[in-house]
Design a protein around this motif. Structure first.
Motif, PDB file in Angstrom:
ATOM      1  N   ASP A 321      -8.220 -37.545  96.506  1.00  0.00           N
ATOM      2  CA  ASP A 321      -8.509 -36.363  97.505  1.00  0.00           C
ATOM      3  C   ASP A 321     -10.095 -36.228  97.470  1.00  0.00           C
ATOM      4  O   ASP A 321     -10.514 -35.299  96.648  1.00  0.00           O
ATOM      5  CB  ASP A 321      -7.811 -35.175  97.239  1.00  0.00           C
ATOM      6  CG  ASP A 321      -7.913 -34.141  98.222  1.00  0.00           C
ATOM      7  OD1 ASP A 321      -8.806 -34.188  99.203  1.00  0.00           O
ATOM      8  OD2 ASP A 321      -7.045 -33.283  98.424  1.00  0.00           O
ATOM      9  N   ASN A 344     -11.122 -40.468 102.593  1.00  0.00           N
ATOM     10  CA  ASN A 344     -10.407 -39.103 102.123  1.00  0.00           C
ATOM     11  C   ASN A 344      -9.788 -39.931 100.630  1.00  0.00           C
ATOM     12  O   ASN A 344      -9.324 -38.730  99.976  1.00  0.00           O
ATOM     13  CB  ASN A 344      -9.582 -38.582 103.106  1.00  0.00           C
ATOM     14  CG  ASN A 344     -10.106 -37.733 103.939  1.00  0.00           C
ATOM     15  OD1 ASN A 344     -10.875 -36.698 103.982  1.00  0.00           O
ATOM     16  ND2 ASN A 344      -9.891 -38.022 105.313  1.00  0.00           N
ATOM     17  N   SER A 345      -9.738 -40.837 100.494  1.00  0.00           N
ATOM     18  CA  SER A 345      -9.260 -41.482  99.224  1.00  0.00           C
ATOM     19  C   SER A 345      -9.847 -42.768  99.124  1.00  0.00           C
ATOM     20  O   SER A 345     -10.143 -43.430  99.925  1.00  0.00           O
ATOM     21  CB  SER A 345      -7.599 -41.529  98.973  1.00  0.00           C
ATOM     22  OG  SER A 345      -7.108 -42.311  99.948  1.00  0.00           O
ATOM     23  N   SER A 365      -9.560 -45.327 102.426  1.00  0.00           N
ATOM     24  CA  SER A 365      -8.501 -44.899 103.387  1.00  0.00           C
ATOM     25  C   SER A 365      -8.976 -43.759 103.736  1.00  0.00           C
ATOM     26  O   SER A 365      -9.502 -42.802 103.109  1.00  0.00           O
ATOM     27  CB  SER A 365      -7.181 -44.806 102.333  1.00  0.00           C
ATOM     28  OG  SER A 365      -6.154 -44.082 103.230  1.00  0.00           O
ATOM     29  N   PRO A 366      -8.571 -43.348 105.264  1.00  0.00           N
ATOM     30  CA  PRO A 366      -8.996 -42.312 105.877  1.00  0.00           C
ATOM     31  C   PRO A 366      -7.936 -41.141 105.511  1.00  0.00           C
ATOM     32  O   PRO A 366      -8.138 -39.908 105.919  1.00  0.00           O
ATOM     33  CB  PRO A 366      -8.502 -42.453 107.268  1.00  0.00           C
ATOM     34  CG  PRO A 366      -7.668 -43.569 107.266  1.00  0.00           C
ATOM     35  CD  PRO A 366      -7.894 -44.403 106.224  1.00  0.00           C
ATOM     36  N   ARG A 367      -6.843 -41.239 104.655  1.00  0.00           N
ATOM     37  CA  ARG A 367      -6.219 -40.137 104.275  1.00  0.00           C
ATOM     38  C   ARG A 367      -5.926 -39.983 102.781  1.00  0.00           C
ATOM     39  O   ARG A 367      -6.150 -40.970 102.125  1.00  0.00           O
ATOM     40  CB  ARG A 367      -4.624 -40.573 104.632  1.00  0.00           C
ATOM     41  CG  ARG A 367      -4.431 -40.434 106.267  1.00  0.00           C
ATOM     42  CD  ARG A 367      -3.116 -41.401 106.712  1.00  0.00           C
ATOM     43  NE  ARG A 367      -3.062 -42.663 106.423  1.00  0.00           N
ATOM     44  CZ  ARG A 367      -3.603 -43.581 107.063  1.00  0.00           C
ATOM     45  NH1 ARG A 367      -4.390 -43.173 108.219  1.00  0.00           N
ATOM     46  NH2 ARG A 367      -3.776 -44.698 106.927  1.00  0.00           N
ATOM     47  N   GLU A 370      -3.546 -41.696  99.516  1.00  0.00           N
ATOM     48  CA  GLU A 370      -2.971 -43.116  99.832  1.00  0.00           C
ATOM     49  C   GLU A 370      -3.646 -44.055  98.653  1.00  0.00           C
ATOM     50  O   GLU A 370      -2.793 -45.050  98.261  1.00  0.00           O
ATOM     51  CB  GLU A 370      -3.394 -43.829 101.200  1.00  0.00           C
ATOM     52  CG  GLU A 370      -2.325 -42.962 102.272  1.00  0.00           C
ATOM     53  CD  GLU A 370      -2.531 -44.159 103.369  1.00  0.00           C
ATOM     54  OE1 GLU A 370      -1.451 -43.838 104.383  1.00  0.00           O
ATOM     55  OE2 GLU A 370      -3.646 -44.311 104.013  1.00  0.00           O
TER      56      GLU A 370
END
Length: 788
Positions: A321, A344-345, A365-367, A370
């Motif tokens: 995060d 984001n990760s 990763s954009p989330r 993950e």
């Protein structure tokens, strides 16, 4: 959904008769629950005899789906339905049914439009494979035709997953028909020697000449990670410059992690400077850490913990995060930098070979969550291959860099490259055997030297003049500014500085020395510029000061204008001279290979060595030396004439003087590894180098006149036979309209350690455009040389 294959050597009869026979046997032999269950199933099957005798339509499968599921319950345990990927499959009919729950979900995610097809299999492969099955079942052969078969199936979000197919044929029986020919041993042997001849296989196994009765079981095993590893190996062993390598690598990592929009980057680590570099390491593979073409200090780029993990401990660094990571460390530049790129990760994986950090692989990763410290460990299986490949690519990169350096800076001349290559081959051969090999010294004995130079005359005086003009202009402007300031506040400090500047102007006119430029420039920067930067005067004065500073720019300012013109003049002359001799050198190499090197200074000078040891495969005669000496005289004449024609277009109309040193005694040259160039070898041969260094400033004996002169070529020699030889060359070029008839003879003053030198000096015909002869007719020119 499944691809249907057309031609096949057998027809298919879907039937569960083997299961039915098993139930009948259970009624006789078993007791209790098993026997009762068998009786109940047999009673239900009596109402649907097609399950035993043969299914003839898809509707029969759909109508009896529940009964089929109960019939096959022992083969499809309900407890494993969410784990196993299993179904009844009849590939040739494009049919699969009775799937487990997990299989049904995979098919649903793939979408209705998705078509199953076995990877790298076609009708021909499957036809021959079917024939091999028949041979093993009916003729007792033991053909090992097994090869892995795979389905590539996309997930709902587009990530491709890979499954290995396992078939169970225990419930299939192969039967012959009247159309099936009886095969002899010779037929079987012929088939075994002609795997790719599908026509032969179809001749021996006609279409639908056999019957396959029963059903097959298909189990899929998820081998996405293993497949990704295999694909990764293939990609890394392939072409590094392939435009598909980026997409292939990203596809591999997306399959491994199941993240459809995951991105990959790479940052190179320069161990010499301790900096991270965006190297564009592979087509399209850029860096998220260093997004622009620049270098960053390791500790500044990576924050405390990440620097510790990657640079010092060589371990993975993962953040699940990024927003939380930024809050945990105030002033977290790494997190903020990645957050701005929509990350984001992420996982940062150090690439380490022999405990040396080569770079960082970046997975982003954009989330959130993950990518994390747990999933980072998936990289363990692929990092060894990535490390070896990146190490190999970096060595290839270094080789390319060395190639560029050799091409533009320290090239080994083609005439001597063969000897270096042979020595390198000896070294590698011994290294391959585990032996130590001491590289031998590269030396060429018995070679004849030729030295020449075309020197820009009055270059030092012209540079001094350009410096004086620039500094005078700058000082006069500073005097004007300080005069205005002195009138305003009348401080003695400014008056002292004003007097210093005026004295500098006088010194430039009367007492210019080698260090004058640096001394005045340093004084201005240390004592005058700080005053100007602190001034709070009138707008007019401020404008004048701003204009002054704008004119101090080395590349564009007026206070460097004369020096720029001087540098431009030297650059244009050197470029012209070097271009001519390089072009002509390529032509003369065709006659006899020889070593050639040239240098740009205030003009262009060159060294040439020719002899049997440089080209051992070709006989060397004095004629080869004569030809080269005539070529040298002719090319130097061309260089001087072309510079004369260029003079009118130069900012400073400087001329050149030309000189040739004749040395008829063969000598030895040796490659000096530290200096990376050839030099003469041996104490006696050093005399040649001494003459080269001192001769261009020498005077005519008994006078104060230099031996070199604009518009003339000076030829320095020591022996009478050398004079006679060059008089012949001069005569040839006089007849060709290149040289004038004004040949001078004189002695050269004694130099330190050198005496007895003489010289010829001959004028040039500047009106002749020698360079119009783009290719010199050497055969015509050299026919006047004496036959040896």
């Amino acid at each position: 959904m499944f691809t249907q294959y057309t031609d096949k050597p057998f027809s298919l009869e879907l039937s569960f008769y083997k299961v039915v026979e098993g139930l009948k046997q259970a009624v006789i032999t078993d007791k209790g629950y098993k026997a009762e269950r068998a009786k109940e199933l047999l009673a239900r099957i009596e109402k649907h005899p097609e399950l035993d005798k043969g299914i003839t339509s898809i509707q029969q499968i759909t109508h009896n789906a529940d009964l089929i599921a109960d019939l096959l319950s022992d083969l499809f345990p309900q407890a494993l339905a969410n784990n196993e990927i299993k179904a009844v499959s009849i590939p040739y009919m494009g049919l699969s049914f009775n799937q487990t729950a997990r299989f049904k979900k995979i098919l649903a995610d793939a979408g209705a439009e998705f078509q199953f097809a076995i990877r790298d299999f076609d009708d021909t492969h499957l036809y021959i494979l079917s024939c091999c099955i028949i041979l093993n079942r009916l003729y007792g052969t033991k053909l090992d035709f097994t090869r892995p078969m795979f389905y590539d199936i996309p997930t709902a979000d587009g990530v491709m997953r890979h499954y290995r197919i396992l078939y169970n044929g225990d419930f299939l029986e192969v039967l012959t028909t009247d159309k099936a020919p009886k095969l002899s041993k010779a037929d079987i042997d012929e088939l075994m020697d002609n795997y790719d001849n599908v026509d032969l296989w179809k001749e021996k196994f006609p279409v639908n000449s056999y019957v396959v009765k029963g059903f097959g079981l298909m189990t899929l095993i998820d081998v996405t990670v293993e497949n990704a590893l295999s694909t990764l190996k293939s990609n890394l062993l392939g072409s590094y410059t392939s435009p598909d390598i980026k997409e292939n690598l990203i596809t591999v990592f997306r399959s491994m992690y199941g993240i459809a929009d995951m991105r990959m980057g790479f940052t190179l680590y320069d161990t010499n400077e301790g900096k991270f570099v965006n190297s564009r390491f592979g087509p399209g593979i850029h860096s998220f850490l260093v997004p622009y073409q620049e270098a960053h200090d390791g500790e500044r780029l990576l924050c405390g913990e990440s620097y510790e993990c990657i640079v010092k401990d060589h371990t993975y660094f993962a953040v699940s995060d990024v927003s939380k990571y930024i809050k945990q460390e105030r002033g977290n530049s790494l997190g903020e930098h990645l957050k701005k790129q929509g990350i984001n990760s992420f996982i940062l994986a150090p690439v380490v070979k022999d405990n040396v950090l080569l770079g960082i692989i970046e997975l982003v990763s954009p989330r959130i969550r993950e990518l994390n410290s747990v999933t980072a460990n998936k990289l363990d299986i692929v990092m060894p291959f990535l490390v070896d490949t990146i190490d190999r690519k970096m060595h290839e990169l270094q080789d390319r860099v060395r190639s560029v350096i050799q091409q533009h800076y320290t090239t080994l001349h083609p005439s001597v490259y063969w000897k270096f290559r042979r020595e390198a081959q000896n070294f590698l051969e011994c290294a391959g055997k585990g032996l130590t090999y001491q590289l031998k010294e590269i030396k060429f004995k018995e070679v004849f030297p030729l030295y020449g130079q075309v020197d820009i005359s009055e270059s030092s005086a012209t540079r001094n003049l350009s410096v004086c003009n620039d500094l005078t202009n700058q000082l006069n402007e500073l005097i004007s500014i300080l005069t205005s300031l002195a009138k305003a506040d009348k401080k003695p400090v400014k008056n002292e500085k004003l007097d210093d500047l005026k004295n500098f102007v006088i010194d430039l006119k009367t007492n210019f020395r080698a260090d004058t430029e640096q001394f005045i420039q340093h004084y201005i920067e240390e004592n005058i510029h700080p005053i100007l930067k602190e001034i709070k005067g009138t707008p007019k004065l401020k404008s004048k000061i701003e204009k002054y500073f704008s004119q101090t720019d080395t590349f564009t300012g007026d206070y460097h204008n004369y020096r720029r013109n001087y540098d431009k003049t030297l650059s244009l002359i050197n470029q012209k001279l070097a271009t001519i001799i390089d072009m002509r050198q390529a032509e003369i190499q065709e006659f006899y290979p020889h070593y050639y090197e040239r240098f740009k200074t205030d003009g262009v000078e060159h060294n040439i060595y020719i002899g049997q040891t440089i080209a051992p495969s070709r006989p060397f005669t004095p004629s080869d030396l004569h030809r080269l000496r005539l070529w040298q005289l002719r090319v130097i004449a061309e260089m001087e004439v072309e510079q004369y024609n260029l003079k009118s277009m130069l900012p400073y109309q400087l001329g050149v003087t030309s000189l040739i040193l004749v040395f008829s005694t063969p000598l030895a040259i040796r490659f000096r590894m530290h200096e990376k160039h050839f030099d003469v070898d041996g104490a006696y041969n050093i005399r040649y180098e001494v003459i080269k260094k001192r001769i261009d400033k020498a005077m005519i004996k008994g006078t104060r006149e230099r031996i070199t002169k604009q518009g003339k070529i000076t030829i320095v020699y020591a022996k009478a036979e050398e004079r006679k030889e060059y008089e012949h060359y001069i005569s040839i070029l006089q007849n060709a309209g290149v040289l004038n008839d004004d040949v001078e003879h004189f002695e050269v003053e004694e130099l330190q350690g050198v005496a007895g030198l003489k010289a010829l000096r001959v004028g040039l015909i500047h009106t002749r455009d020698i360079q119009k002869d783009h290719t010199i007719d050497y055969s015509k020119l050299y026919k006047h040389l004496p036959k040896t």
